[in-house]
Design an enzyme around this catalytic site. Sequence first.
Site, PDB file in Angstrom:
ATOM      1  N   GLY A  46       0.831  -1.187   0.000  1.00 42.28           N
ATOM      2  CA  GLY A  46       0.000   0.000   0.000  1.00 42.28           C
ATOM      3  C   GLY A  46       0.869   1.242   0.000  1.00 42.28           C
ATOM      4  O   GLY A  46       2.046   1.199   0.382  1.00 42.28           O
ATOM      5  N   GLN A  51       2.937   9.938   1.510  1.00 39.46           N
ATOM      6  CA  GLN A  51       4.242   9.265   1.474  1.00 39.46           C
ATOM      7  C   GLN A  51       5.081   9.673   0.272  1.00 39.46           C
ATOM      8  O   GLN A  51       6.292   9.481   0.263  1.00 39.46           O
ATOM      9  CB  GLN A  51       4.066   7.741   1.447  1.00 39.46           C
ATOM     10  CG  GLN A  51       3.536   7.170   2.748  1.00 39.46           C
ATOM     11  CD  GLN A  51       3.412   5.659   2.653  1.00 39.46           C
ATOM     12  OE1 GLN A  51       2.418   5.147   2.182  1.00 39.46           O
ATOM     13  NE2 GLN A  51       4.443   4.945   3.068  1.00 39.46           N
ATOM     14  N   CYS A  88       6.322  -0.762   6.580  1.00 41.30           N
ATOM     15  CA  CYS A  88       5.906   0.442   5.867  1.00 41.30           C
ATOM     16  C   CYS A  88       7.057   0.930   4.992  1.00 41.30           C
ATOM     17  O   CYS A  88       8.202   0.947   5.445  1.00 41.30           O
ATOM     18  CB  CYS A  88       5.534   1.518   6.892  1.00 41.30           C
ATOM     19  SG  CYS A  88       5.061   3.080   6.145  1.00 41.30           S
ATOM     20  N   LEU A  89       6.747   1.321   3.760  1.00 38.28           N
ATOM     21  CA  LEU A  89       7.793   1.815   2.858  1.00 38.28           C
ATOM     22  C   LEU A  89       8.463   3.075   3.402  1.00 38.28           C
ATOM     23  O   LEU A  89       9.603   3.362   3.060  1.00 38.28           O
ATOM     24  CB  LEU A  89       7.215   2.092   1.465  1.00 38.28           C
ATOM     25  CG  LEU A  89       6.711   0.874   0.683  1.00 38.28           C
ATOM     26  CD1 LEU A  89       6.142   1.313  -0.659  1.00 38.28           C
ATOM     27  CD2 LEU A  89       7.801  -0.160   0.505  1.00 38.28           C
ATOM     28  N   HIS A 130      -3.881   0.925   8.045  1.00 36.73           N
ATOM     29  CA  HIS A 130      -2.519   1.457   8.016  1.00 36.73           C
ATOM     30  C   HIS A 130      -2.439   2.662   7.070  1.00 36.73           C
ATOM     31  O   HIS A 130      -1.877   3.704   7.424  1.00 36.73           O
ATOM     32  CB  HIS A 130      -1.571   0.331   7.563  1.00 36.73           C
ATOM     33  CG  HIS A 130      -0.149   0.729   7.361  1.00 36.73           C
ATOM     34  ND1 HIS A 130       0.899   0.182   8.081  1.00 36.73           N
ATOM     35  CD2 HIS A 130       0.422   1.621   6.501  1.00 36.73           C
ATOM     36  CE1 HIS A 130       2.038   0.733   7.660  1.00 36.73           C
ATOM     37  NE2 HIS A 130       1.783   1.603   6.712  1.00 36.73           N
ATOM     38  N   GLU A 131      -3.012   2.515   5.875  1.00 38.34           N
ATOM     39  CA  GLU A 131      -2.915   3.589   4.875  1.00 38.34           C
ATOM     40  C   GLU A 131      -3.758   4.808   5.268  1.00 38.34           C
ATOM     41  O   GLU A 131      -3.333   5.946   5.057  1.00 38.34           O
ATOM     42  CB  GLU A 131      -3.321   3.082   3.490  1.00 38.34           C
ATOM     43  CG  GLU A 131      -2.479   1.929   2.944  1.00 38.34           C
ATOM     44  CD  GLU A 131      -0.984   2.176   2.961  1.00 38.34           C
ATOM     45  OE1 GLU A 131      -0.557   3.335   2.844  1.00 38.34           O
ATOM     46  OE2 GLU A 131      -0.234   1.186   3.121  1.00 38.34           O
ATOM     47  N   HIS A 134      -1.932   6.997   7.549  1.00 39.70           N
ATOM     48  CA  HIS A 134      -0.976   7.907   6.882  1.00 39.70           C
ATOM     49  C   HIS A 134      -1.635   9.243   6.549  1.00 39.70           C
ATOM     50  O   HIS A 134      -0.988  10.289   6.592  1.00 39.70           O
ATOM     51  CB  HIS A 134      -0.467   7.297   5.573  1.00 39.70           C
ATOM     52  CG  HIS A 134       0.694   6.361   5.740  1.00 39.70           C
ATOM     53  ND1 HIS A 134       1.902   6.754   6.271  1.00 39.70           N
ATOM     54  CD2 HIS A 134       0.831   5.056   5.423  1.00 39.70           C
ATOM     55  CE1 HIS A 134       2.737   5.725   6.271  1.00 39.70           C
ATOM     56  NE2 HIS A 134       2.115   4.672   5.766  1.00 39.70           N
TER      57      HIS A 134
HETATM   58 NI    NI Z   1       2.932   2.800   5.503  1.00 43.55          NI
END
Ligand code: NI
Length: 157
Positions: A46, A51, A88-89, A130-131, A134
């Site tokens: 995701g 991000q 997470c990226l 999670h997204e 963000h």
């Molecule tokens: Ni993330």
Amino acid sequence: MAKRKVLKFPDERLRRISKKVTEFDEELAELLDDMRETMYANDGMGLAAPQVGVPIRALVMDVGGNFFELINPEIINAEGEQVDEEGCLSVGKFNDIVKRPSKVTIKAQDRLGYHYEITGEKYFARCVCHEIDHLDGILFIDKSEHGKEFKEKFGKK
Ligand code: NI
């Protein structure tokens, strides 16, 4: 399409509250295409617009080979509980245990502005929570078992 740079913790831009999307235009479509490419290029499940440095309420996900795009997503129902590892990226190699609902229903819009609802369990529920976090400047390390230690070690001093 183009890959975009993924911001990494402790970049302060990850902490902004993202704005609601009101224009469903070419610029949004291009951003979503770029986010999709960036997510796959980084083997992510995701990716949320903040991000890649764009503070608007848009995210993309791939859960079990199914691709999703959610604009202005809101959790309208959450039930149950699941405890599992997350990454997470924007955080890198650190994975940690986070508690999430096991089933959620989301109200969102697609890239043309059409409203829809979607209900999902397991990975879908984990990933979408999670997204959406963000979009509110929240990272999984704010909620995970050892996130505090991680932030103390790698956060801004
Ligand atoms: Ni993330």
